[in-house]
Design an enzyme around this catalytic site. Structure first.
Site, PDB file in Angstrom:
ATOM      1  N   CYS A  94     135.331  -4.023  -0.780  1.00  0.00           N
ATOM      2  CA  CYS A  94     134.659  -2.828  -1.317  1.00  0.00           C
ATOM      3  C   CYS A  94     135.351  -1.505  -1.001  1.00  0.00           C
ATOM      4  O   CYS A  94     135.710  -0.764  -1.915  1.00  0.00           O
ATOM      5  CB  CYS A  94     133.231  -2.762  -0.804  1.00  0.00           C
ATOM      6  SG  CYS A  94     132.238  -4.104  -1.442  1.00  0.00           S
ATOM      7  N   LYS A  98     126.602   5.347  -4.782  1.00  0.00           N
ATOM      8  CA  LYS A  98     127.302   4.186  -4.218  1.00  0.00           C
ATOM      9  C   LYS A  98     128.730   4.553  -3.782  1.00  0.00           C
ATOM     10  O   LYS A  98     129.161   4.266  -2.659  1.00  0.00           O
ATOM     11  CB  LYS A  98     127.325   3.073  -5.261  1.00  0.00           C
ATOM     12  CG  LYS A  98     128.263   1.941  -4.979  1.00  0.00           C
ATOM     13  CD  LYS A  98     127.767   1.072  -3.844  1.00  0.00           C
ATOM     14  CE  LYS A  98     128.834   0.076  -3.457  1.00  0.00           C
ATOM     15  NZ  LYS A  98     128.349  -1.101  -2.827  1.00  0.00           N
ATOM     16  N   GLY A 154     138.991  -2.936   5.823  1.00  0.00           N
ATOM     17  CA  GLY A 154     139.432  -3.860   4.779  1.00  0.00           C
ATOM     18  C   GLY A 154     138.209  -4.334   4.023  1.00  0.00           C
ATOM     19  O   GLY A 154     137.151  -3.716   4.098  1.00  0.00           O
TER      20      GLY A 154
END
Ligand code: UDX
Length: 434
Positions: free
Chosen positions: A262, A206, A259
């Site tokens: 995350c 991830k 932006g």
């Protein structure tokens, strides 16, 4: 399968609703009663295309329910997903307080074998921490731990879930992997990639993915700035690069910078996690540095044409960190508007979805005039500043909007207009890297 989602934030809610859509029986648990009441009444607390109708549809079938009590939601579950926020803490390190508190609370109510899955984005080693937190509270509980990162992008989250490029699960044994295969069986049957790895690998996939995508954005933004110096056009460069299948065409849209909740959080958290191991992520630090100064690009362009900005009126079109969402968390728009106000610019802003959220988190929002349309935001403006690539802005009649403006400058932070179209309408056009 009986699934409980802990947390009805962006990820928990979308994922829970989509699991119900796949045919599972899903309980979404959140301690925020107000939110749960809204959801029980079929009202979606966030703006995400298609989500509200899926909530309505799946609630009506009885497969989807919303509760506030762990005692109600945990004992009956075969699989529990943790989707709790992990906000940036000190020096950008992920703050796991809420996540571990949820794990401890969950531990009290486990009944029978349960798979506990972390879906919250949290650094390598977090699943182990959840496991320990549960064991401490309930040493005899029968459970396994897993990690199942999410790859949902706001604005296309439902499609991202139902048509995923890949499903990643990190487990400690075959039994847990098999349970998670059953959870995702309808998608696996459609031929979607299902990758079963160790827990640390799943956790790192991830962070590595988001950092890589953020790097692509910072990379093309650096190239964009150089394009302006040498008379090249960044859209042509991105197109030419993207035709190489090793590179790919996505995430090469030059912009005001990335932006959202995350990218910024995850790249910082990875750097901090590296530091804990005595490891320095030099490339990731560089992409962060590029993005941190990105807001200055549009300020410089305004200054180039308007001279000193004090007292000038700028119509800001777009506040959301990207189109298709009402989210303004960590948006470049916050930095840009703050800088405009510091320059004593009169800011007139409009966004089709994100104005309420912007007002909530921008500490100087009383100094901004919020308009109800792009047209009224631009009344008397010296310049139009495009910060979000909403379709609504792409179809603006430039000649028409110009009639109410004082000036003739467009600074297009998303390259939504063709230079030629803007110039024909009588504007001076400044894009990014063009
Ligand atoms: C991201 C990841 O894409 C998703 O997989 C993960 O689960 C969560 O983080 P999201 O934050 O919703 O999703 O937005 P994304 O579409 O990735 O865009 C992030 C930022 O990069 C936005 O500000 C966007 O405007 C910017 N961006 C993206 C660019 O400036 N140029 C691009 O080419 C792509």
């Amino acid at each position: 399968m009986r699934i409980t989602m802990i947390g009805t934030g962006y990820v928990g809610l979308t994922t829970g609703v989509c699991f119900a859509e796949l045919g599972h029986s899903v309980m979404c648990l959140d301690t925020n009663k107000e939110k749960i009441d809204l959801l029980k009444n079929g009202v979606c607390p966030i703006f995400e295309e298609g989500l509200e109708s899926l909530i309505e549809k799946n609630s009506a079938t009885g497969r989807l329910s919303f509760v506030t009590s762990y005692a109600e939601a945990i004992p009956c579950a075969d699989v529990v997903f943790f989707c709790v926020d992990t906000p940036p803490g000190e020096y950008g390190k992920a703050n796991l307080t809420n996540l571990l508190a949820a794990a401890s609370e969950c531990a009290h109510h486990l009944d029978g074998y349960t798979v506990l899955v972390n879906k919250s984005t949290a650094p390598v080693g977090t699943a182990k921490k959840i496991q320990n937190a549960v064991r401490n509270i309930n040493p005899t509980a029968s459970f396994d731990i897993a990690s199942n990162p999410e790859f949902l992008a706001e604005g296309s989250a439902i499609r991202n879930f139902l048509e995923p490029d890949r499903i990643i699960v990190g487990t400690e044994n075959e039994k847990t992997a098999t349970m998670l295969k059953l959870v995702y069986a309808p998608l696996i049957e459609q031929g979607r990639n299902f990758l079963s790895v160790t827990i640390p690998s799943a956790e790192l996939i991830k962070y590595a993915s988001n950092s890589f995508l953020a790097m692509k954005v910072s990379f093309i933004n650096e190239i964009a700035d150089f394009c302006e110096l040498v008379g090249a056009d960044v859209s042509d460069i991105a197109h030419g690069m993207g035709l190489d299948t090793r590179i790919g065409s996505k995430f090469l849209q030059a912009s005001i910078g990335f932006g959202g909740s995350c990218f910024g959080k995850d790249v910082h958290a990875l750097v901090m996690r590296g530091q804990e191991e005595g490891y320095e992520f030099r490339m990731i630090k560089a992409l962060i540095a590029v993005n941190e100064l990105r807001y200055l690009t549009v300020i410089k362009k305004l200054k180039k044409h308007l001279g000193p900005l004090q007292g000038k009126t700028v119509a800001v079109l777009g506040l959301a960190y990207k189109a298709g969402t009402d989210d303004v968390r960590d948006a470049q728009t916050l930095r840009i508007i703050l800088d405009l106000l510091d320059h004593a610019v009169i800011v007139r802003a409009y966004d089709p979805q994100a104005m309420e959220n912007f007002k909530k988190i921008f500490r100087r929002s009383d100094e901004v005039t919020f308009a109800q349309s792009a047209q009224s935001a631009s009344d008397g403006a010296d310049a139009l500043l495009i910060l979000t690539e909403w379709n609504e802005f792409k179809s603006i009649d430039l000649a028409d909007i110009k009639t109410n403006m004082s000036g003739t400058l467009i600074v297009d932070g998303r390259n939504i207009f063709e230079r030629k179209t803007a110039e024909v309408a009588g504007f001076t056009y400044e894009g990014i890297g063009t």
